[in-house]
Design a protein around this motif. Structure first.
Motif, PDB file in Angstrom:
ATOM      1  N   MET A 256       0.753  -1.065   0.096  1.00 26.72           N
ATOM      2  CA  MET A 256      -0.178   0.037   0.117  1.00 26.72           C
ATOM      3  C   MET A 256       0.904   1.354   0.127  1.00 26.72           C
ATOM      4  SD  MET A 256      -3.044  -0.703   2.535  1.00 26.72           S
ATOM      5  CE  MET A 256      -3.762   1.006   2.311  1.00 26.72           C
TER       6      MET A 256
ATOM      7  N   GLN B 262       1.177   5.853  -0.416  1.00 33.68           N
ATOM      8  CA  GLN B 262       0.655   7.041   0.064  1.00 33.68           C
ATOM      9  C   GLN B 262      -0.763   7.087  -0.613  1.00 33.68           C
ATOM     10  OE1 GLN B 262       2.870  10.488  -0.287  1.00 33.68           O
ATOM     11  NE2 GLN B 262       4.604   9.783   1.220  1.00 33.68           N
TER      12      GLN B 262
ATOM     13  N   SER C 109      -8.775   4.581   0.298  1.00 39.22           N
ATOM     14  CA  SER C 109      -7.725   3.874   1.188  1.00 39.22           C
ATOM     15  C   SER C 109      -8.098   2.617   1.584  1.00 39.22           C
ATOM     16  CB  SER C 109      -7.376   4.729   2.342  1.00 39.22           C
ATOM     17  OG  SER C 109      -6.842   6.045   1.902  1.00 39.22           O
TER      18      SER C 109
ATOM     19  N   LEU D   5       3.553  -1.499   3.906  1.00 34.09           N
ATOM     20  CA  LEU D   5       2.997  -0.133   4.010  1.00 34.09           C
ATOM     21  C   LEU D   5       3.745   0.949   3.747  1.00 34.09           C
ATOM     22  CD1 LEU D   5       0.782  -1.235   6.928  1.00 34.09           C
ATOM     23  CD2 LEU D   5       0.039  -1.044   4.681  1.00 34.09           C
TER      24      LEU D   5
ATOM     25  N   PRO E 181       0.987   4.884   4.131  1.00 29.99           N
ATOM     26  CA  PRO E 181      -0.241   4.711   3.749  1.00 29.99           C
ATOM     27  C   PRO E 181      -1.082   5.699   4.323  1.00 29.99           C
ATOM     28  CG  PRO E 181      -0.124   2.913   5.258  1.00 29.99           C
ATOM     29  CD  PRO E 181       1.143   3.633   5.274  1.00 29.99           C
TER      30      PRO E 181
ATOM     31  N   GLN F 291       5.733  -1.466   8.238  1.00 28.91           N
ATOM     32  CA  GLN F 291       5.165  -0.027   7.694  1.00 28.91           C
ATOM     33  C   GLN F 291       6.342   0.616   7.645  1.00 28.91           C
ATOM     34  OE1 GLN F 291       2.210   3.292   9.603  1.00 28.91           O
ATOM     35  NE2 GLN F 291       3.292   2.054  11.063  1.00 28.91           N
TER      36      GLN F 291
END
Lengths: 558, 215
Positions: free
Chosen positions: B85, B87, B144, B161, B164, B193
């Motif tokens: 995922m 931005q 999202s 991520l 995100p 992340q």
């Protein structure tokens, strides 16, 4: 299979380099008096004939005046249009009309409007005062080539505007202008100080294409160019058609000569471009915040809408002539109408229309596959994924652009002889191949920047989700680029439809297209037939452009 | 489980040899969540790209990355079973919500099974009935959520991520962040992340990338 895409640049290289280099070498050798089967010894007969020709220098100056003048004015027009894009919204939306119209149709339209018996004179008679007989002078086919320059400007300015708009989007000109305006610069001043120095180098290739076309177009010169003296291209074209071998040598020498003139003009353009950029930079260092260009702002919209009005009037004139039965001078409208001729000549044109559709459709599709394959290969290079330097074209891009920057007459005769050796003349393969030479550069021009600036993260996301490169390509990337691709197809198709000299040389009259029919209909001097043929030549690309216009845009750039 | 062993990444374009990550070692178990923090340019996004396989040829790497015990460094991006995922939601704009979600689903499922899963996940995300909605009509939060659903429906073995939540407004960010972490954990998928916002690091272990590399 994904790895096989590295072949595409090589394929394009072979398709281009082989005939063009062979064509150029052939033309040079033939200019030196060597023609296989006719003369085995070298001589300077052709060059001597060329330089002894009484109107060579006049024709040279005329060609330079027309070619450089039309290009310069088209560039100035395109730059001003970019400054005032908001003032010409309708014109921008009508760009596809201009892009679809073949050069020849613009010439015919201007003849129908401005010849001594044209609609303009008839309108004066109808609305203002009586004119009993045609004028003794003509506003078209003038000896200085002004009407030819005008026709070229009408056709080429929209092309340059379209290319400029793509570049402006990529350099994010809107933000840069906004920023400059917050620093106190007038919009015009900001554009010339900041945007123009970025725009001109990136626009160089399209400008070269316009320059080459303006210096060496045959169709428009035949219909609207001056007769005495003739532009160089017409002089050499008629020498090529001459049965005497010495004129064949001279025509080949002329083809090399016109290449030299073209290179000189390109060098002049690069010099001028550098001067302009230096001036812009000097201006910005001085911090001058106003611009005199603001005084011509009120005329900009009028200038461009005049083009649009002329184009629409040309369409009406062509339509009226196509269905008129009797239309005597100085009547404003035809006395009577019928569609007999329209139907008769439509039926007669049908085989040529089918040929045009087949050649344009197939050649453009092959071209699209090659160009998309080559661009897909290119898009994997680091510079497109991690920087915005998609203007640093690799060498093979320039190979593909060669037909745009070399006048076709300089290599077409050589290609003709090469195809004779390969037994490709008068064959469909030969025609497809030679059309591809001119279609592919325009496909590159219209596709490459959008394709290479496609947001690579969409591709990454599609690859991660789909587990298949081909699914990511065909279901995500290409559909998202559909509008650009169909638009490029429309441009490629219209380039193919407008090909005259290539179809004439390689088709040898056995494979006729709508354009070869239109040019041959000129000799009949029948306006009825000419307008019907010209309309058909226009309608085909117009329909394709219209389809491209309707497709929604999903383009996502970085 | 994802395991990174002695991973170093170098940047070679145009003619430099800059080290971006050096000797990175990580092991993330199923349902484990780690956050990598660091300033811009420290190489955290490059690390994710190396795991996803989307690093361009400008980079070269040494070391190994394994998912469930199998090395993936030589696999192309589409064969790695990694979900990512960004931005931006990167929903495909020429498809509606349902088509976006179906795009990543496994081919062996029947259309009926796929649609059942799509509807089930849409209701989990409070997006029932939005199957035919056009992408351009979605709010930032909806887009999202659909992006995460699309990633989960493709059954990845690890989720990456890349900041995100960076483009969401503060109010939405707090709710969405919690929902994302809980949803990923519930699927028993390891997740990494990267962020430079300390407020995003509310789940699992936090690694400060610059210090980590120097140590």
């Amino acid at each position: 299979m994904k790895k096989t895409i590295f072949l595409f640049p090589w394929l394009i290289g072979v398709i281009f380099l082989f005939p063009i280099v062979a064509g150029l070498i052939g033309t040079l050798i033939f200019s030196l008096g060597y023609l296989p089967g006719i003369s085995d010894t070298l001589s300077n007969q052709g060059w001597a004939l060329l330089f002894e020709h009484s109107s060579l220098w006049q024709s040279t100056f005329l060609t330079l005046f027309i070619g450089f003048g039309a290009t310069l004015l088209a560039v100035i027009g395109a730059v001003l249009a970019c400054v005032y894009l908001d003032s010409i919204r309708l014109f921008r939306r009508s760009l596809f009309l201009f892009l679809s119209v073949p050069h020849f149709a613009i010439g015919v339209g201007l003849i129908f409007l401005f010849s001594p018996t044209g609609w303009f004179i008839r309108a004066i008679d109808f609305f203002l005062f009586e004119i009993s007989e045609p004028l003794g002078f003509s506003l078209v086919k003038d000896p200085y080539g002004l009407s030819l320059i005008f026709a070229l400007i009408i056709k080429e300015t929209p092309f340059l505007i379209m290319m400029s708009m793509v570049i402006l989007q990529q350099i994010n000109s809107y933000r840069q202008l906004q920023l400059a305006q917050t620093l106190g610069y007038a919009k015009e001043s900001a554009f010339f100080n900041i945007i123009l120095p970025q725009l001109l180098p990136k626009l160089r290739l399209p400008i070269f294409a316009v320059l080459v076309y303006s210096l060496s177009n045959i169709e428009l010169s035949i219909i609207i160019g001056p007769n005495i003296p003739q532009p160089l291209i017409l002089l050499f074209h008629y020498w090529f058609l001459d049965a005497q071998t010495e004129y064949q040598y001279a025509a080949n020498a002329g083809a090399i000569y016109i290449l030299g003139i073209t290179l000189l003009c390109m060098a002049m353009w690069v010099g001028l471009e550098r001067l302009v950029i230096r001036f812009c930079l000097w201006r910005s260092i001085r911090g001058k915040r106003d611009s005199l260009v603001i005084y011509i702002k009120p005329f900009i919209a009028g200038y461009f809408y005049t083009f649009l009005v002329l184009l629409i009037l040309s369409i009406f004139a062509l339509l009226l002539w196509a269905v008129s039965k009797q239309w005597f001078f100085p009547d404003f409208l035809p006395q009577s109408y019928n569609t007999k001729n329209l139907i008769k000549y439509s039926v007669r044109l049908f085989p040529s229309l089918l040929n045009t559709l087949l050649i344009g459709g197939v050649a453009t599709l092959i071209g699209l596959v090659l160009v998309i394959g080559a661009l897909e290969h290119e898009s994997f290079k680091p510079k497109y994924q991690h920087t915005q330097r998609y203007f640093d074209s690799p060498l093979w891009f320039w190979v593909a652009y060669l037909p745009l920057i070399i006048p076709s007459i300089s290599f077409m005769f050589g290609v003709y002889v090469l195809f004779l050796y390969l037994d490709l003349n008068h064959t469909w393969i030969g025609i497809f191949w030679v059309h591809l030479l001119f279609i592919i550069p325009y496909l590159f021009l219209s596709l490459s920047s959008n394709y290479l600036s496609f947001n690579h993260r969409y591709v990454v996301q599609a690859l991660l989700l789909s587990h298949s490169y081909w699914k990511a390509l065909f279901k995500i990337k290409l559909p998202m680029l559909a509008k650009t691709i169909v638009f490029a197809f429309a441009i490629g198709f219209s380039v193919s439809v407008a090909q005259y000299i290539t179809t004439l040389y390689i088709g040898g009259g056995r494979i006729g297209t709508i354009t070869t029919e239109v040019l041959s209909s000129l000799s009949g001097s029948n306006r009825n037939v000419l307008s019907i043929y010209t309309l058909y030549q226009w309608i085909l690309p117009l329909v394709v452009f219209f389809i491209a216009f309707l497709i929604p845009s999903y383009q996502k750039v970085r | 489980m994802i395991e990174i062993n002695n991973l170093s990444i170098y940047y070679n374009y145009p003619k430099q040899n800059k080290v971006l990550c050096e000797e990175v070692n990580l092991c993330i178990q199923k349902s484990e969540f780690i956050t990598i923090m660091g300033p811009s340019g420290c190489g955290k996004t490059t690390l994710l790209s190396a795991i996803a396989g989307s690093l361009s040829t400008a980079f070269c790497l040494t070391g190994d990355i394994q998912i469930d015990g199998k090395s993936i460094v030589d696999l192309p991006i589409e064969k790695r079973s990694v979900g990512m995922m960004f931005q931006e939601a990167l929903l495909f704009p020429h498809m509606n919500v349902e088509e976006n979600l179906l795009f990543g689903m496994q081919a062996h499922l029947s259309k009926k099974e796929k649609l059942e899963q799509v509807n089930q996940w849409l209701s989990i995300a409070n997006l029932e009935g939005m199957n035919q909605a056009h992408i351009s009509t979605l709010s930032g939060g909806q887009a999202s959520r659909i992006a995460l659903l699309r990633t989960l429906l493709s059954k990845p073995k690890v989720i990456l991520l890349d900041e995100p939540f960076a483009k969401l407004d503060e109010h939405l960010k707090v709710k969405f962040r919690r929902w994302v972490f809980d949803t990923i954990k519930s699927q028993n998928i390891p997740a990494i992340q990267v962020t430079h916002n300390s407020q995003d690091a509310i789940e699992g272990e936090v690694i400060h990338f610059e210090q980590y590399q120097k140590s």
